[in-house]
Design a protein around this motif. Sequence first.
Motif, PDB file in Angstrom:
ATOM      1  N   ASN A 129       6.912 -23.924 -16.828  1.00 39.93           N
ATOM      2  CA  ASN A 129       8.063 -23.188 -16.318  1.00 39.93           C
ATOM      3  C   ASN A 129       9.330 -23.798 -16.903  1.00 39.93           C
ATOM      4  OD1 ASN A 129       8.073 -25.544 -14.735  1.00 39.93           O
ATOM      5  ND2 ASN A 129       7.331 -24.497 -12.907  1.00 39.93           N
ATOM      6  N   HIS A 130      10.458 -23.608 -16.253  1.00 41.50           N
ATOM      7  CA  HIS A 130      11.729 -24.126 -16.748  1.00 41.50           C
ATOM      8  C   HIS A 130      12.459 -24.845 -15.625  1.00 41.50           C
ATOM      9  CE1 HIS A 130      10.993 -21.528 -20.165  1.00 41.50           C
ATOM     10  NE2 HIS A 130      12.074 -21.986 -20.764  1.00 41.50           N
ATOM     11  N   ILE A 131      13.191 -25.876 -15.985  1.00 42.60           N
ATOM     12  CA  ILE A 131      14.116 -26.526 -15.067  1.00 42.60           C
ATOM     13  C   ILE A 131      15.508 -26.215 -15.605  1.00 42.60           C
ATOM     14  CG2 ILE A 131      13.778 -28.735 -16.272  1.00 42.60           C
ATOM     15  CD1 ILE A 131      14.376 -30.071 -13.506  1.00 42.60           C
ATOM     16  N   GLY A 132      16.187 -25.287 -14.957  1.00 41.11           N
ATOM     17  CA  GLY A 132      17.389 -24.712 -15.546  1.00 41.11           C
ATOM     18  C   GLY A 132      16.994 -23.913 -16.771  1.00 41.11           C
ATOM     19  N   ALA A 133      17.630 -24.197 -17.895  1.00 40.29           N
ATOM     20  CA  ALA A 133      17.287 -23.519 -19.149  1.00 40.29           C
ATOM     21  C   ALA A 133      16.324 -24.335 -20.000  1.00 40.29           C
ATOM     22  CB  ALA A 133      18.564 -23.236 -19.940  1.00 40.29           C
ATOM     23  N   THR A 134      15.901 -25.499 -19.502  1.00 43.44           N
ATOM     24  CA  THR A 134      15.055 -26.403 -20.283  1.00 43.44           C
ATOM     25  C   THR A 134      13.582 -26.165 -19.984  1.00 43.44           C
ATOM     26  OG1 THR A 134      16.789 -28.092 -20.206  1.00 43.44           O
ATOM     27  CG2 THR A 134      14.576 -28.820 -20.810  1.00 43.44           C
ATOM     28  N   PRO A 135      12.747 -25.982 -21.004  1.00 46.11           N
ATOM     29  CA  PRO A 135      11.307 -25.825 -20.758  1.00 46.11           C
ATOM     30  C   PRO A 135      10.742 -27.038 -20.023  1.00 46.11           C
ATOM     31  CG  PRO A 135      11.853 -25.263 -23.026  1.00 46.11           C
ATOM     32  CD  PRO A 135      13.090 -25.879 -22.430  1.00 46.11           C
ATOM     33  N   GLN A 136       9.792 -26.775 -19.127  1.00 47.12           N
ATOM     34  CA  GLN A 136       9.138 -27.843 -18.374  1.00 47.12           C
ATOM     35  C   GLN A 136       7.627 -27.706 -18.532  1.00 47.12           C
ATOM     36  OE1 GLN A 136      10.353 -29.676 -14.422  1.00 47.12           O
ATOM     37  NE2 GLN A 136       8.872 -28.161 -13.705  1.00 47.12           N
ATOM     38  N   PRO A 137       6.999 -28.582 -19.318  1.00 48.02           N
ATOM     39  CA  PRO A 137       5.545 -28.498 -19.498  1.00 48.02           C
ATOM     40  C   PRO A 137       4.815 -28.985 -18.258  1.00 48.02           C
ATOM     41  CG  PRO A 137       6.410 -30.407 -20.659  1.00 48.02           C
ATOM     42  CD  PRO A 137       7.599 -29.666 -20.111  1.00 48.02           C
ATOM     43  N   ASN A 138       3.779 -28.273 -17.874  1.00 48.97           N
ATOM     44  CA  ASN A 138       2.980 -28.655 -16.715  1.00 48.97           C
ATOM     45  C   ASN A 138       1.523 -28.834 -17.131  1.00 48.97           C
ATOM     46  OD1 ASN A 138       5.041 -28.704 -14.639  1.00 48.97           O
ATOM     47  ND2 ASN A 138       5.157 -26.488 -14.860  1.00 48.97           N
ATOM     48  N   GLY A 139       0.662 -27.901 -16.748  1.00 51.17           N
ATOM     49  CA  GLY A 139      -0.761 -28.108 -16.981  1.00 51.17           C
ATOM     50  C   GLY A 139      -1.297 -29.107 -15.974  1.00 51.17           C
ATOM     51  N   SER A 192       1.728 -33.500  -4.148  1.00 54.32           N
ATOM     52  CA  SER A 192       2.439 -32.650  -3.197  1.00 54.32           C
ATOM     53  C   SER A 192       3.107 -31.484  -3.908  1.00 54.32           C
ATOM     54  CB  SER A 192       3.513 -33.464  -2.470  1.00 54.32           C
ATOM     55  OG  SER A 192       2.945 -34.483  -1.688  1.00 54.32           O
ATOM     56  N   LEU A 193       3.253 -30.378  -3.184  1.00 52.32           N
ATOM     57  CA  LEU A 193       3.997 -29.246  -3.723  1.00 52.32           C
ATOM     58  C   LEU A 193       5.473 -29.615  -3.795  1.00 52.32           C
ATOM     59  CD1 LEU A 193       4.288 -26.301  -4.636  1.00 52.32           C
ATOM     60  CD2 LEU A 193       4.415 -25.660  -2.210  1.00 52.32           C
ATOM     61  N   LEU A 194       6.037 -29.554  -4.995  1.00 51.75           N
ATOM     62  CA  LEU A 194       7.429 -29.926  -5.220  1.00 51.75           C
ATOM     63  C   LEU A 194       8.267 -28.705  -5.585  1.00 51.75           C
ATOM     64  CD1 LEU A 194       6.957 -33.132  -7.421  1.00 51.75           C
ATOM     65  CD2 LEU A 194       6.952 -32.929  -4.923  1.00 51.75           C
ATOM     66  N   HIS A 195       9.491 -28.694  -5.094  1.00 49.60           N
ATOM     67  CA  HIS A 195      10.455 -27.698  -5.561  1.00 49.60           C
ATOM     68  C   HIS A 195      10.726 -27.935  -7.038  1.00 49.60           C
ATOM     69  CE1 HIS A 195      14.478 -26.168  -6.481  1.00 49.60           C
ATOM     70  NE2 HIS A 195      14.321 -25.303  -5.489  1.00 49.60           N
ATOM     71  N   GLY A 196      10.929 -29.188  -7.414  1.00 50.08           N
ATOM     72  CA  GLY A 196      11.050 -29.558  -8.811  1.00 50.08           C
ATOM     73  C   GLY A 196      12.464 -29.630  -9.359  1.00 50.08           C
ATOM     74  N   ASP A 197      13.433 -29.011  -8.669  1.00 54.26           N
ATOM     75  CA  ASP A 197      14.822 -29.026  -9.151  1.00 54.26           C
ATOM     76  C   ASP A 197      15.765 -28.952  -7.951  1.00 54.26           C
ATOM     77  OD1 ASP A 197      16.990 -29.062 -10.851  1.00 54.26           O
ATOM     78  OD2 ASP A 197      16.838 -26.950 -11.431  1.00 54.26           O
ATOM     79  N   ALA A 217      11.528 -25.256  -9.860  1.00 52.66           N
ATOM     80  CA  ALA A 217      10.771 -25.588 -11.073  1.00 52.66           C
ATOM     81  C   ALA A 217       9.465 -26.219 -10.586  1.00 52.66           C
ATOM     82  CB  ALA A 217      11.551 -26.540 -11.964  1.00 52.66           C
ATOM     83  N   VAL A 218       8.651 -25.423  -9.934  1.00 43.33           N
ATOM     84  CA  VAL A 218       7.526 -25.876  -9.120  1.00 43.33           C
ATOM     85  C   VAL A 218       6.455 -26.606  -9.930  1.00 43.33           C
ATOM     86  CG1 VAL A 218       5.482 -24.939  -7.938  1.00 43.33           C
ATOM     87  CG2 VAL A 218       7.767 -24.276  -7.197  1.00 43.33           C
ATOM     88  N   TYR A 219       5.920 -27.660  -9.322  1.00 42.48           N
ATOM     89  CA  TYR A 219       4.683 -28.299  -9.765  1.00 42.48           C
ATOM     90  C   TYR A 219       4.194 -29.185  -8.626  1.00 42.48           C
ATOM     91  CZ  TYR A 219       7.454 -32.555 -10.822  1.00 42.48           C
ATOM     92  OH  TYR A 219       8.280 -33.653 -10.752  1.00 42.48           O
ATOM     93  N   TYR A 220       3.005 -29.752  -8.776  1.00 44.27           N
ATOM     94  CA  TYR A 220       2.452 -30.672  -7.785  1.00 44.27           C
ATOM     95  C   TYR A 220       2.563 -32.090  -8.329  1.00 44.27           C
ATOM     96  CZ  TYR A 220       0.575 -26.834  -5.025  1.00 44.27           C
ATOM     97  OH  TYR A 220       0.451 -25.716  -4.237  1.00 44.27           O
ATOM     98  N   GLY A 221       3.182 -32.968  -7.538  1.00 48.20           N
ATOM     99  CA  GLY A 221       3.385 -34.329  -8.004  1.00 48.20           C
ATOM    100  C   GLY A 221       3.804 -35.246  -6.875  1.00 48.20           C
ATOM    101  N   ASP A 222       4.359 -36.376  -7.238  1.00 48.81           N
ATOM    102  CA  ASP A 222       4.819 -37.371  -6.275  1.00 48.81           C
ATOM    103  C   ASP A 222       6.012 -36.810  -5.505  1.00 48.81           C
ATOM    104  OD1 ASP A 222       5.739 -39.575  -4.896  1.00 48.81           O
ATOM    105  OD2 ASP A 222       5.696 -40.923  -6.625  1.00 48.81           O
TER     106      ASP A 222
END
Length: 231
Positions: A129-139, A192-197, A217-222
């Motif tokens: 997904n993206h954090i603002g306009a910056t790509p955010q790699p997940n997987g 944990s489910l994170l908002h991310g931004d 900028a959702v992902y699962y993490g700390d």
Amino acid sequence: MIPAAVIDALRPVTGELHATAAASGGGCINETVRVAGTDGRCWFLKLNRADFSDVFAAEAEGLEELRRANALRVPRVHACGVAGEHAYLLLDDLELTGQADSEVAAKLGEGLARQHRFTAERYGWHRDNHIGATPQPNGWCDDWITFFRDRRLKFQLELAVRNGYASVVQPDGERVLENIEPFFTGYTPMPSLLHGDLWGGNWGVTATGEPVIFDPAVYYGDREADLAMTR
């Protein structure tokens, strides 16, 4: 003005549109406008170029993932797609006119704690997904240190180098990447489910004092990654 093709695409959801408000919010990334239907319902519409459609699609999935946690108020997604030369994302219009006082901040913290108890088996997410306009790699990744090092710190370092900041960040950045593991000795966070931004511009307060989170900028993490972003 809302493009005619977008109005046509939204008609099955909104019916005939009879009024729009001036653009509000959205920063420098999207055009945003409040849209009203003839039946009195209102929505919040985000617009961008058609090639932005994947960004909106990922945002829509992120919002729905946050809604699944049922921890904090999150705008509902009503429509997402491409019409003509524009991508669009239609959300609840929540009229964030309340004030963020200590009571609201406490509600936000309690809701965020509930959200962080919504967990996955691994770190990351099923799509980038993206954090603002910056790509955010997940997987998906089985190890938090690997995920945080390679898909957060290393990616941002490489991005900074490509943008001409090698002499500023590369030496110290590479040392951090090489020596990150001792920071996590004896610590294995739950995914944990994170908002991310979750900076101050990505949450608001309704007129009734209810905190609302958006633009994720959702992902699962700390979970501490979310807390760090709020500072």
